[in-house]
Scaffold this motif. Structure first.
Motif, PDB file in Angstrom:
ATOM      1  N   LEU A  82       0.811  -1.212   0.000  1.00  0.00           N
ATOM      2  CA  LEU A  82       0.000   0.000   0.000  1.00  0.00           C
ATOM      3  C   LEU A  82       0.845   1.263   0.000  1.00  0.00           C
ATOM      4  O   LEU A  82       0.426   2.297   0.500  1.00  0.00           O
ATOM      5  CB  LEU A  82      -0.933  -0.005   1.221  1.00  0.00           C
ATOM      6  N   GLY A  83       2.058   1.162  -0.557  1.00  0.00           N
ATOM      7  CA  GLY A  83       2.882   2.348  -0.693  1.00  0.00           C
ATOM      8  C   GLY A  83       4.144   2.302   0.140  1.00  0.00           C
ATOM      9  O   GLY A  83       4.312   1.448   1.019  1.00  0.00           O
ATOM     10  N   GLY A 149      10.990  21.265  -0.868  1.00  0.00           N
ATOM     11  CA  GLY A 149       9.789  20.566  -1.295  1.00  0.00           C
ATOM     12  C   GLY A 149      10.093  19.575  -2.394  1.00  0.00           C
ATOM     13  O   GLY A 149      11.230  19.460  -2.874  1.00  0.00           O
ATOM     14  N   ILE A 150       9.061  18.824  -2.791  1.00  0.00           N
ATOM     15  CA  ILE A 150       9.179  17.874  -3.898  1.00  0.00           C
ATOM     16  C   ILE A 150       7.888  17.924  -4.699  1.00  0.00           C
ATOM     17  O   ILE A 150       6.790  17.977  -4.131  1.00  0.00           O
ATOM     18  CB  ILE A 150       9.474  16.439  -3.388  1.00  0.00           C
ATOM     19  N   ASP A 175       7.803   8.267  14.201  1.00  0.00           N
ATOM     20  CA  ASP A 175       6.450   8.609  14.654  1.00  0.00           C
ATOM     21  C   ASP A 175       5.679   9.434  13.632  1.00  0.00           C
ATOM     22  O   ASP A 175       4.561   9.874  13.914  1.00  0.00           O
ATOM     23  CB  ASP A 175       6.532   9.371  15.984  1.00  0.00           C
ATOM     24  N   TRP A 176       6.272   9.674  12.473  1.00  0.00           N
ATOM     25  CA  TRP A 176       5.629  10.499  11.453  1.00  0.00           C
ATOM     26  C   TRP A 176       5.168   9.676  10.245  1.00  0.00           C
ATOM     27  O   TRP A 176       4.884  10.229   9.181  1.00  0.00           O
ATOM     28  CB  TRP A 176       6.604  11.589  10.976  1.00  0.00           C
ATOM     29  N   LEU A 177       5.125   8.359  10.400  1.00  0.00           N
ATOM     30  CA  LEU A 177       4.837   7.471   9.266  1.00  0.00           C
ATOM     31  C   LEU A 177       3.345   7.272   9.014  1.00  0.00           C
ATOM     32  O   LEU A 177       2.962   6.677   8.006  1.00  0.00           O
ATOM     33  CB  LEU A 177       5.495   6.098   9.489  1.00  0.00           C
ATOM     34  N   ASP A 178       2.494   7.773   9.908  1.00  0.00           N
ATOM     35  CA  ASP A 178       1.049   7.578   9.763  1.00  0.00           C
ATOM     36  C   ASP A 178       0.441   8.686   8.906  1.00  0.00           C
ATOM     37  O   ASP A 178      -0.374   9.485   9.369  1.00  0.00           O
ATOM     38  CB  ASP A 178       0.384   7.532  11.137  1.00  0.00           C
ATOM     39  N   VAL A 179       0.852   8.712   7.655  1.00  0.00           N
ATOM     40  CA  VAL A 179       0.352   9.731   6.731  1.00  0.00           C
ATOM     41  C   VAL A 179      -0.990   9.310   6.156  1.00  0.00           C
ATOM     42  O   VAL A 179      -1.388   8.140   6.228  1.00  0.00           O
ATOM     43  CB  VAL A 179       1.365   9.979   5.592  1.00  0.00           C
ATOM     44  N   GLU A 180      -1.698  10.257   5.564  1.00  0.00           N
ATOM     45  CA  GLU A 180      -2.973   9.954   4.923  1.00  0.00           C
ATOM     46  C   GLU A 180      -2.746   9.307   3.563  1.00  0.00           C
ATOM     47  O   GLU A 180      -1.722   9.525   2.922  1.00  0.00           O
ATOM     48  CB  GLU A 180      -3.799  11.234   4.759  1.00  0.00           C
ATOM     49  N   MET A 181      -3.740   8.549   3.129  1.00  0.00           N
ATOM     50  CA  MET A 181      -3.651   7.906   1.823  1.00  0.00           C
ATOM     51  C   MET A 181      -3.703   8.963   0.722  1.00  0.00           C
ATOM     52  O   MET A 181      -4.496   9.904   0.786  1.00  0.00           O
ATOM     53  CB  MET A 181      -4.776   6.883   1.652  1.00  0.00           C
ATOM     54  N   THR A 190       6.968  10.234   0.397  1.00  0.00           N
ATOM     55  CA  THR A 190       7.221  11.659   0.153  1.00  0.00           C
ATOM     56  C   THR A 190       6.386  12.540   1.091  1.00  0.00           C
ATOM     57  O   THR A 190       6.779  13.679   1.381  1.00  0.00           O
ATOM     58  CB  THR A 190       6.931  12.018  -1.311  1.00  0.00           C
ATOM     59  N   ASP A 191       5.252  12.032   1.591  1.00  0.00           N
ATOM     60  CA  ASP A 191       4.487  12.792   2.586  1.00  0.00           C
ATOM     61  C   ASP A 191       5.213  12.801   3.927  1.00  0.00           C
ATOM     62  O   ASP A 191       5.129  13.783   4.681  1.00  0.00           O
ATOM     63  CB  ASP A 191       3.082  12.200   2.735  1.00  0.00           C
ATOM     64  N   VAL A 192       5.908  11.713   4.239  1.00  0.00           N
ATOM     65  CA  VAL A 192       6.750  11.697   5.437  1.00  0.00           C
ATOM     66  C   VAL A 192       7.897  12.697   5.258  1.00  0.00           C
ATOM     67  O   VAL A 192       8.231  13.457   6.174  1.00  0.00           O
ATOM     68  CB  VAL A 192       7.310  10.282   5.696  1.00  0.00           C
ATOM     69  N   LEU A 193       8.480  12.705   4.068  1.00  0.00           N
ATOM     70  CA  LEU A 193       9.567  13.643   3.786  1.00  0.00           C
ATOM     71  C   LEU A 193       9.090  15.083   3.950  1.00  0.00           C
ATOM     72  O   LEU A 193       9.835  15.942   4.473  1.00  0.00           O
ATOM     73  CB  LEU A 193      10.100  13.414   2.367  1.00  0.00           C
ATOM     74  N   ALA A 194       7.859  15.371   3.531  1.00  0.00           N
ATOM     75  CA  ALA A 194       7.327  16.725   3.670  1.00  0.00           C
ATOM     76  C   ALA A 194       7.312  17.149   5.139  1.00  0.00           C
ATOM     77  O   ALA A 194       7.631  18.306   5.467  1.00  0.00           O
ATOM     78  CB  ALA A 194       5.925  16.809   3.075  1.00  0.00           C
ATOM     79  N   ARG A 195       6.968  16.224   6.035  1.00  0.00           N
ATOM     80  CA  ARG A 195       6.987  16.539   7.482  1.00  0.00           C
ATOM     81  C   ARG A 195       8.422  16.788   7.952  1.00  0.00           C
ATOM     82  O   ARG A 195       8.673  17.720   8.738  1.00  0.00           O
ATOM     83  CB  ARG A 195       6.362  15.371   8.252  1.00  0.00           C
ATOM     84  N   VAL A 196       9.354  15.984   7.473  1.00  0.00           N
ATOM     85  CA  VAL A 196      10.758  16.174   7.849  1.00  0.00           C
ATOM     86  C   VAL A 196      11.249  17.537   7.376  1.00  0.00           C
ATOM     87  O   VAL A 196      11.956  18.251   8.103  1.00  0.00           O
ATOM     88  CB  VAL A 196      11.644  15.042   7.273  1.00  0.00           C
ATOM     89  N   ILE A 197      10.859  17.924   6.153  1.00  0.00           N
ATOM     90  CA  ILE A 197      11.263  19.229   5.612  1.00  0.00           C
ATOM     91  C   ILE A 197      10.724  20.362   6.481  1.00  0.00           C
ATOM     92  O   ILE A 197      11.400  21.371   6.715  1.00  0.00           O
ATOM     93  CB  ILE A 197      10.786  19.366   4.152  1.00  0.00           C
ATOM     94  N   ASP A 198       9.490  20.193   6.999  1.00  0.00           N
ATOM     95  CA  ASP A 198       8.901  21.215   7.868  1.00  0.00           C
ATOM     96  C   ASP A 198       9.636  21.334   9.202  1.00  0.00           C
ATOM     97  O   ASP A 198       9.751  22.424   9.770  1.00  0.00           O
ATOM     98  CB  ASP A 198       7.428  20.891   8.141  1.00  0.00           C
TER      99      ASP A 198
END
Length: 396
Positions: A82-83, A149-150, A175-181, A190-198
């Protein structure tokens, strides 16, 4: 630093080669595809390996075991694919500090993986690769060499540095791996990466060489790369006037008969038999216990374990699965009359390979009758057969 290697996928775009073999375990030179990435991580000094497995997981477990080259190995099972964020999330219980994530079906040059690990000890980093046309990739936005960003497949790319699926995340990212689908129906890394960038300053390491290996012709590319790095070594039996030119590796237990000419780079695995009077050339992998017989020419191809091309046949720029048998006089065409690039079927659609020469992709257990001819870009599915004298012009 821990390394999370994503190796759960089936590889539907590689079918029929992946019907019984997970894509990360397809052969690239002297080891499975994923082993090249694992070896690069081990050489870079990672302290733990976490392999995310799913499809045909036991094959991956059987190869790496509980310890690989002195580094402990844990396994995380991704029941559904699932990604990428979902894959890393399945490994969460094994993560303790900063960790590097690498795709198990991509190839990276070893020096760049080492540079990623070293840079990652100072903070989060991503692997980038410079391409002429970034519009088909995830493209990084940067400001003063810091990732801001990406953007996925942009019409107007903000840079020519694309995402190669190599990330060093801080311990907090566990603890940031629970991103939305996502809209694609997947949980995206890449949504996890966006949190890291923030949260953090994210640097980059430009990868010198990278190959995403998702389609059969890319398996040829991968072997061209890795077989080309092998140094000449002759441990098997070479008889009579056989001639081995350049960087040829003949493993112990392999036999090269009289009259054979091999032009490197070529890898002949243990138990393989070649000849008499065969010609093998051009980044060819002959797998364990393969047989190449009298008057056969094989060029720039992957021939998997147990397969046989016994008599007066030609196989060029092709991938043969396990236990394939080509009848005498089987001829594989690998070049179109109009000299255009060869197309191949991927998930039901004809796609350009970008290659001027590309032959056949034969699944496990394929058998051809004598004097069969096969058009460029044809797929023979697992267990497919041809009649004697038949011309195979379409996928079967």
């Amino acid at each position: 630093m821990q390394a999370v290697i994503l190796a759960a996928g089936e590889g539907t775009r590689m079918r029929p080669l992946t019907e019984s073999t997970p894509k990360p375990m397809l052969p690239v030179a002297d080891r499975p595809l994923v082993a090249h990435t694992v070896d690069a991580a081990v050489d870079a000094g990672v302290t733990d390996l976490v392999l995310v497995v799913g499809y045909e997981a036991e094959e991956v477990r059987g190869y790496f075991g509980d310890e690989y080259r002195g580094v402990p190995v844990d396994y995380a099972v991704q029941e559904e694919q699932l990604g990428t964020a979902h894959a890393v999330r399945s490994a969460r219980e094994h993560l303790e500090g900063a960790f590097i994530v690498l795709n198990g079906d991509d190839l990276y040059d070893d020096e760049s993986v080492a540079e990623l690990v070293e840079a990652g000890e100072r903070g989060p980093v991503v692997g980038t690769y410079r391409v002429d046309d970034p519009t088909s990739y995830g493209v990084f936005e940067l400001e003063d060499d810091v990732v801001t960003g990406i953007v996925e497949k942009p019409a107007d790319p903000p840079s020519d540095l694309v995402n190669v699926g190599a990330y060093v995340f801080p311990a907090e990212a566990r603890d940031w791996l629970d991103v939305e689908m996502s809209e694609r129906g997947e949980y995206e890394i890449t949504d996890v990466l966006a949190r890291v960038i923030d949260e953090r300053s994210v640097g980059t390491v430009e990868v010198d060489r990278w190959l995403g290996c998702g389609r059969p012709w890319e398996l040829l590319e991968a072997n061209e790369w890795k077989i080309g790095e092998l140094d000449r070594r002759i441990d098997g039996e070479v008889r009579g006037d056989a001639e081995l030119r350049g960087d040829v590796v003949v493993e112990a237990g392999a036999t090269v008969e009289h009259g054979v000419v091999i032009e490197g780079p070529v890898l002949v695995r243990a138990g393989a038999e070649i000849g008499p009077n065969a010609y093998v050339r051009g980044a060819t992998l002959l797998g364990e216990d393969t047989h190449v017989g009298h008057g056969v020419e094989i060029k720039n191809s992957v021939v998997r374990a147990g397969s046989a091309v016994p008599h007066v046949s030609y196989v060029g720029d092709s991938v043969l699965g396990k236990d394939v048998n080509f009848g005498a006089g089987t001829q594989v065409a690998n070049l179109r009359h109009d000299d255009a690039t060869v197309s191949h079927t991927v998930k039901g659609e004809r796609v350009s390979t970008g290659r001027r020469k590309f032959g056949v992709v034969a699944g496990d257990g394929v058998k051809t009758g004598i004097n069969t001819s096969i058009n460029p870009g044809v797929t023979l599915s697992t267990g497919a057969v041809s009649r004697p004298g038949e011309s195979v012009t379409r996928d079967r």
